[in-house]
Write a protein that holds these residues in place. Structure first.
Motif, PDB file in Angstrom:
ATOM      1  N   GLN A 127      -2.456  31.906 -26.030  1.00 46.18           N
ATOM      2  CA  GLN A 127      -0.863  31.674 -25.788  1.00 46.18           C
ATOM      3  C   GLN A 127      -0.224  33.060 -26.019  1.00 46.18           C
ATOM      4  N   ARG A 128      -0.473  33.927 -27.038  1.00 50.89           N
ATOM      5  CA  ARG A 128      -0.074  35.129 -27.246  1.00 50.89           C
ATOM      6  C   ARG A 128      -0.184  36.015 -26.041  1.00 50.89           C
ATOM      7  N   ALA A 129      -1.506  35.927 -25.499  1.00 52.54           N
ATOM      8  CA  ALA A 129      -1.730  36.910 -24.296  1.00 52.54           C
ATOM      9  C   ALA A 129      -0.773  36.416 -23.131  1.00 52.54           C
ATOM     10  N   ARG A 130      -0.224  35.113 -22.885  1.00 49.71           N
ATOM     11  CA  ARG A 130       0.410  34.658 -21.919  1.00 49.71           C
ATOM     12  C   ARG A 130       1.930  35.454 -22.212  1.00 49.71           C
ATOM     13  N   ILE A 131       2.268  35.464 -23.383  1.00 48.74           N
ATOM     14  CA  ILE A 131       3.747  36.051 -23.748  1.00 48.74           C
ATOM     15  C   ILE A 131       3.607  37.478 -23.362  1.00 48.74           C
ATOM     16  N   ILE A 132       2.487  38.192 -23.732  1.00 48.93           N
ATOM     17  CA  ILE A 132       2.390  39.769 -23.533  1.00 48.93           C
ATOM     18  C   ILE A 132       2.405  39.932 -21.868  1.00 48.93           C
ATOM     19  N   SER A 133       1.794  39.129 -21.359  1.00 48.63           N
ATOM     20  CA  SER A 133       1.496  39.273 -19.781  1.00 48.63           C
ATOM     21  C   SER A 133       2.936  38.758 -18.999  1.00 48.63           C
ATOM     22  N   THR A 148      10.542  34.436 -15.127  1.00 49.05           N
ATOM     23  CA  THR A 148      11.450  34.370 -15.983  1.00 49.05           C
ATOM     24  C   THR A 148      11.022  33.472 -17.212  1.00 49.05           C
ATOM     25  N   LEU A 149       9.828  32.755 -17.223  1.00 46.86           N
ATOM     26  CA  LEU A 149       9.455  32.158 -18.477  1.00 46.86           C
ATOM     27  C   LEU A 149       7.755  32.543 -18.268  1.00 46.86           C
ATOM     28  N   PRO A 150       7.198  32.374 -19.721  1.00 48.14           N
ATOM     29  CA  PRO A 150       5.881  32.493 -19.757  1.00 48.14           C
ATOM     30  C   PRO A 150       5.066  31.503 -18.915  1.00 48.14           C
ATOM     31  N   THR A 151       3.959  32.148 -18.566  1.00 46.36           N
ATOM     32  CA  THR A 151       2.951  31.230 -17.918  1.00 46.36           C
ATOM     33  C   THR A 151       2.699  30.002 -18.623  1.00 46.36           C
ATOM     34  N   ASN A 173      -4.803  39.122 -17.504  1.00 47.74           N
ATOM     35  CA  ASN A 173      -3.844  38.205 -17.889  1.00 47.74           C
ATOM     36  C   ASN A 173      -2.596  38.032 -17.041  1.00 47.74           C
ATOM     37  N   GLY A 174      -2.361  39.142 -16.633  1.00 47.27           N
ATOM     38  CA  GLY A 174      -1.118  39.147 -15.587  1.00 47.27           C
ATOM     39  C   GLY A 174      -1.434  38.864 -14.116  1.00 47.27           C
ATOM     40  N   PHE A 175      -2.506  38.374 -13.858  1.00 53.49           N
ATOM     41  CA  PHE A 175      -3.056  38.258 -12.245  1.00 53.49           C
ATOM     42  C   PHE A 175      -2.229  37.169 -11.727  1.00 53.49           C
ATOM     43  N   GLN A 176      -1.911  35.821 -12.451  1.00 53.30           N
ATOM     44  CA  GLN A 176      -1.453  34.840 -11.878  1.00 53.30           C
ATOM     45  C   GLN A 176       0.026  35.169 -11.516  1.00 53.30           C
TER      46      GLN A 176
END
Length: 384
Positions: free
Chosen positions: A218-224, A338-341, A235-238
Motif C-alpha cells: 500500500q505504501r508502494a502504491r502511494i509512492i508510485s 489523481t488518486l492512488p491505485t 510499481n508505476g507501470f499500471q
C-alpha cells in the motif's frame, strides 16, 4: 404473474411511475449499455489471447447482466418494507461468505488478494455483494436510531466493524474505505449527531493510516502514485500505461475498438483500468460526457433522497448513491492519476458478475425509493 415484469426493458408499469423513478431507470440502462459496449472492446483482445475466444468475457458478462436485471426488476416492484424486514439476515448471510474467503481451499487468491470464493465455474466476490446489504441494514438501523436499545446499537456497530475488518484483511483497503464512507453517509443522512460522526471519521482515518504502515504494497502504491515515472517498469507501470492510454485519446479519441494500450500494454484493462480504454477510444469529449452522466446520476439520486419523507428511505437513497457515484469517481481518479491505485471496478463497466449484481441492486433500491416517495399519500385528519 405477469411474465413481462421479468423483462426490465419492456416493463408495462413504468408509465405509472414518478418522473424521477423513470429518469433513474433509463439513466441506469444508458449507463449499462455504454458499459457493455466498452467492455466488448476492452476484453476482446484479452479473451482472444488467453481463452482463444474474443467473446469469452463479454458472453460471461451478458449472463451476469441477465441475472442482475432479474434482481433489479424484482426490487423495483418490491415494497421496501419487505427487504428491510430481512435485511439483517441478508447482511449476515453475505458476511458469512465474506468470512469464507479466508478459508484455505475456498478463498481464491488473485494478484496477492483473497477476495473471491469459488463454486465450480462460478466465482463470487462477497465484498461487492455486501454493499446493497450494508445499505439496507445501515438505513434500517440509523434511520430508527433512537428507537433501538443500546445493546442492539452496539451489536450492529460491532457487526459493521467486523465487515470492514474482514474486507481490510483480504487485503482490500479501497473497498474497506468505500464501505466505511457509505456507512458514514447513511448515518449522516439519518441525522446522527455530528460530533459522533466526526469522531468516527477520525477513527477511520487512523485505521487507514495504520493499514498503510503495516502493508508495504500500500505504501508502494502511494509512492508510485506521486511519481509513477520514477519506476515506470515496476510499481508505476499500471499508472504509466493508463496515462499513456488517456493521453493517446486526445480530444476526440482514436475510435471504438482502436485502443492500442489494451494490446499487451495496459494491465487489467477490462476491470480496474477500463476507463483508460474508454478515454483512449472516445477521447476528452467522451470522458467529459461520461463524467456528466455520473454527475447526473448523483444529482438525481440526491434529489430522490431529498424528496423522501421517511428517514429510512432517505438513508437508503443516500447510501446507494454514495456507493455507485463515489466508486465511479475512485475508479476514474485512479486511471487518471489523481488518486492512488486501488482495486475498485467501474460500476456497470468493469468485468465481474458480483460487481454488476451489486450495482444494479443499488440502482433498483434508488428507483424503489423514488416510486414509494411519489406514491405515498398524505392522510388528512379531520378535527373533532
Amino acid at each position: 404473474m405477469n411474465v413481462r415484469l421479468l423483462i426490465p426493458f419492456f416493463d408495462p408499469t413504468v408509465k405509472n411511475w414518478s418522473l424521477t423513478a423513470r429518469l433513474m431507470r433509463w439513466l441506469t440502462f444508458l449507463w449499462l449499455t455504454i458499459g457493455m459496449v466498452v467492455l466488448f472492446s476492452a476484453s476482446y483482445y484479452h479473451g482472444s489471447i488467453e481463452r482463444k475466444d474474443g467473446l469469452y468475457y463479454f458472453n460471461r458478462q451478458i449472463i451476469a447482466v441477465v441475472i442482475s436485471l432479474l434482481l433489479f426488476n424484482a426490487i423495483v416492484h418490491l415494497p421496501l418494507r419487505k427487504p428491510l424486514k430481512i435485511a439483517h439476515w441478508l447482511l449476515l448471510g453475505v458476511l458469512l461468505l465474506l468470512l469464507m474467503t479466508a478459508l484455505p481451499g475456498i478463498g481464491k487468491n488473485t494478484m496477492g488478494a483473497t477476495r473471491w470464493i469459488g463454486f465450480g465455474p462460478i466465482q463470487l466476490q462477497p465484498s461487492e455483494l455486501i454493499k446493497p446489504m450494508l445499505v439496507l441494514q445501515a438505513a434500517k438501523l440509523f434511520g430508527k436510531w433512537q428507537q433501538y436499545p443500546t445493546k442492539v446499537k452496539a451489536t450492529w456497530l460491532a457487526i459493521f466493524a467486523l465487515v470492514l475488518l474482514t474486507i481490510l484483511k483480504q487485503p482490500n483497503l479501497s473497498t474497506t474505505s468505500l464501505c466505511a464512507l457509505g456507512l458514514w453517509s447513511i448515518a449522516f443522512a439519518a441525522g446522527l449527531p455530528l460530533r459522533q460522526l466526526t469522531l468516527t471519521a477520525i477513527g477511520g482515518v487512523v485505521v487507514a493510516g495504520m493499514s498503510l504502515l503495516l502493508n508495504a504494497y500500500q505504501r508502494a502504491r502511494i509512492i508510485s502514485f506521486i511519481d509513477p515515472w520514477a519506476d515506470a517498469q515496476g510499481n508505476g507501470f499500471q499508472l504509466v500505461q493508463s496515462l499513456l492510454a488517456i493521453g493517446s485519446g486526445g480530444v476526440w479519441g482514436n475510435g471504438f475498438g482502436l485502443s492500442q494500450q489494451k494490446l499487451d500494454y495496459l494491465p487489467i484493462q477490462d476491470t480496474d483500468f477500463i476507463f483508460s480504454v474508454f478515454a483512449e477510444e472516445f477521447g476528452l469529449v467522451g470522458s467529459v460526457l461520461l463524467l456528466l452522466m455520473v454527475m447526473s446520476y448523483a444529482t438525481l439520486g440526491l434529489l430522490i433522497a431529498r424528496r423522501s419523507q421517511q428517514p429510512v428511505h432517505r438513508a437508503i437513497a443516500v447510501g446507494a448513491t454514495t456507493f455507485i457515484v463515489v466508486q465511479s469517481l475512485f475508479n476514474i481518479g485512479v486511471a487518471a492519476g489523481t488518486l492512488p491505485t486501488t482495486g475498485l471496478p467501474l460500476p456497470m463497466f468493469s468485468y465481474g458478475g458480483s460487481s454488476m449484481m451489486a450495482s444494479l441492486m443499488l440502482s433498483a433500491l434508488l428507483i424503489r425509493v423514488a416510486r414509494e416517495s411519489a406514491e405515498a399519500k398524505v392522510i388528512q385528519l379531520n378535527r373533532v
